[in-house]
Write an enzyme that holds these catalytic residues in place. Structure first.
Site, PDB file in Angstrom:
ATOM      1  N   LYS A 170      15.147  21.818 -10.701  1.00  0.00           N
ATOM      2  CA  LYS A 170      14.505  20.559 -11.068  1.00  0.00           C
ATOM      3  C   LYS A 170      15.417  19.580 -11.800  1.00  0.00           C
ATOM      4  O   LYS A 170      16.210  19.963 -12.651  1.00  0.00           O
ATOM      5  CB  LYS A 170      13.269  20.824 -11.943  1.00  0.00           C
ATOM      6  N   HIS A 180       0.838  -1.223   0.000  1.00  0.00           N
ATOM      7  CA  HIS A 180       0.000   0.000   0.000  1.00  0.00           C
ATOM      8  C   HIS A 180       0.861   1.257   0.000  1.00  0.00           C
ATOM      9  O   HIS A 180       0.436   2.304   0.481  1.00  0.00           O
ATOM     10  CB  HIS A 180      -0.947   0.031   1.211  1.00  0.00           C
ATOM     11  N   SER A 209      13.890  22.063 -15.689  1.00  0.00           N
ATOM     12  CA  SER A 209      12.629  22.765 -15.919  1.00  0.00           C
ATOM     13  C   SER A 209      12.944  24.114 -16.534  1.00  0.00           C
ATOM     14  O   SER A 209      13.986  24.700 -16.265  1.00  0.00           O
ATOM     15  CB  SER A 209      11.915  22.951 -14.579  1.00  0.00           C
ATOM     16  N   GLU A 220       9.089   8.745 -16.773  1.00  0.00           N
ATOM     17  CA  GLU A 220       7.685   9.166 -16.929  1.00  0.00           C
ATOM     18  C   GLU A 220       7.161   8.809 -18.327  1.00  0.00           C
ATOM     19  O   GLU A 220       6.034   8.349 -18.485  1.00  0.00           O
ATOM     20  CB  GLU A 220       7.552  10.667 -16.703  1.00  0.00           C
TER      21      GLU A 220
END
Ligand code: ARG
Length: 455
Positions: A278, A151, A272, A285
């Site tokens: 970043k 979980h 970024s 992704e």
């Protein structure tokens, strides 16, 4: 002069044109045509001289395609007609005999099966390299301990290597699925003709041997009508992408500041345009995101097939774009993972610190009580109560004194201090468990299996 246009070509008929994408089958289509022509010559269906002229001409066509000088013409619709028409321009009359005892229906099925086989060989290489990269990271960090999650809550300590080897197993099953798909794809359709077989004394076994097929199709209608071998490839690819996507998700999580378990190499992150700090895990992704298009291709083809009466229908031409896109997507994804894993820096200290959370030892404390004769359910309840009491005070389970433990269960003794993350690992000494000796063995086995797979 032979006419290779199949119908009156207008702007509207662009709708039926496939040469923009099916030309990817050119090498397989030409190889299959060469074998077919040789067979026609051997069987006396065309003259030996014509067969020779056809094979020589096809070699020239291939050279032109590979040199980039071949002119693909939309009005000829697909790659088959383009190649045959060019062959006719090059060698004249014998070219018109190539299509004897053949139809585009068995021709395209043959080229596509050959393509699927070679795509699977390529996929297998990519998968093995990814497995190799996983094992290398696991070997380099064989003692690193981390929290295992259920979980996405810290559950029990595990070895990082054990976690990585879980993916090794998934990719191993993927490779097995692909190889089974390749085996079923390795059946020659040529000889099926349009749908009913052909009225010539052809030698299908000989052609199968020339083209490396394991056998010939048993039913001509099945041979031209079904595309289940593509469905199987897409299904195996969809499952493999699903596995990649889960690993991608872990890399995204692990490389976040919240986890801080891994650091991806600078080629595998992007900055970024607005936030200078970043380091975004875009490759992971995108691997996660591209899984969707592979699922899409699988569902698209299943849908194309589901209502088709036997035998060939033009709908079947819709089998190719999803297939090609999947081959490209999966191949690039496997490559990206190999690169990401090769670049990964593992923060063993961060992982170990997270694994020191004494809540992870709750199960082991219960097992400790079982060792002292307490029934597991009672032990579970006692440790649960202790955990709740500790949490209410804002301390960890490990910070409770022996007196506090004994107040909950008198079975606790001083040796409860021996319950640690390391003792928790060592205790899980079952086949497939995370005990360090088991994981060391699993690593060796993984290496052996990779070697056996030729990876
Ligand atoms: N381009 C076609 C396909 O991919 C080749 C077979 C065409 N056969 C036909 N009867 N129109 O399916």
């Amino acid at each position: 002069m032979a006419d290779y246009t199949t119908h009156h070509f207008t702007a509207a008929s662009r709708y039926t044109v496939s040469v923009g994408y099916d030309r990817r089958l050119y090498a397989h289509d030409i190889e299959a045509s060469m074998a077919h022509a040789r067979m026609l010559g051997r069987q006396g269906i065309v003259s030996k001289a014509d067969a020779k002229a056809i094979v020589g001409g096809l070699e020239d066509v291939r050279r032109e395609i590979e040199a980039g000088s071949f002119v693909w013409r939309d009005e000829l619709e697909d790659l088959h007609m383009n190649i045959e028409a060019r062959l006719h321009e090059l060698i004249g009359e014998p070219a018109a005999r190539l299509h004897t005892a053949r139809s585009r229906n068995d021709q395209v099925a043959t080229a596509t099966r050959m393509y699927v086989r070679s795509a699977i060989a390529e996929t297998d290489r990519g998968l093995r390299q990814l497995q190799d990269a996983l094992v290398s990271v696991a070997e380099a960090h064989r003692d690193a301990i981390m929290p295992g999650y259920t979980h996405l809550q810290r559950a029990q300590p595990v070895l990082f290597a054990h976690h990585l080897l879980a993916y090794f197993e998934m990719f191993d099953r993927d490779a097995e699925r692909f190889s089974q798909a390749a085996r079923r794809a390795s059946v020659l359709p040529l000889g099926a003709g349009a749908l009913a077989g052909v009225p010539y004394p052809i030698d299908r076994e000989w052609v199968a041997g020339e083209l490396g097929f394991d056998g010939v199709s048993a039913n001509s209608m099945d041979a031209v009508a079904d595309r289940d071998y593509i469905v199987e490839f897409l299904a195996a690819a969809a499952i493999c992408m699903m596995h990649c996507s889960r690993l991608a998700e872990e890399l995204v999580l692990w490389s976040s500041a919240e986890f801080g378990f891994v650091h991806l190499g600078s080629e595998w992150v992007t900055g970024s345009s607005i936030m200078p700090q970043k380091r975004n895990p875009d490759f992971a992704e995108l691997a996660r995101g591209k899984t969707g298009r592979v699922y899409g291709s699988l569902v698209a083809l299943l849908t194309v097939l589901k209502g088709l009466p036997l035998a060939y229908n033009r709908d079947l031409q819709e089998d190719k774009e999803g297939l090609f896109d999947t081959v490209d997507t999966l191949g690039a994804t496997l490559d990206a993972f190999r690169g990401m894993l090769g670049s990964i820096e593992v923060d063993e200290a961060r992982m170990a610190a997270a694994a020191q959370d004494s809540a992870l030892l709750a199960t082991d404390m219960a097992d400790y009580l079982v060792g002292k004769g307490v029934a597991f359910r009672d032990a579970h309840a006692a440790v649960g109560a202790l955990h709740e009491a500790a949490s209410a005070r804002g301390v960890g389970l490990g910070e409770l004194s022996l007196e506090e433990l004994r107040a909950q269960s008198p079975a606790f003794e001083a040796d409860v201090a021996d319950v640690t993350a390391r003792s928790s690992l060592a205790a899980r000494d079952v086949e497939g468990g995370t005990a360090p000796s088991r994981v060391a063995d699993a690593l060796k086995q993984a290496r052996k299996r990779l070697e056996a797979a030729g990876g």
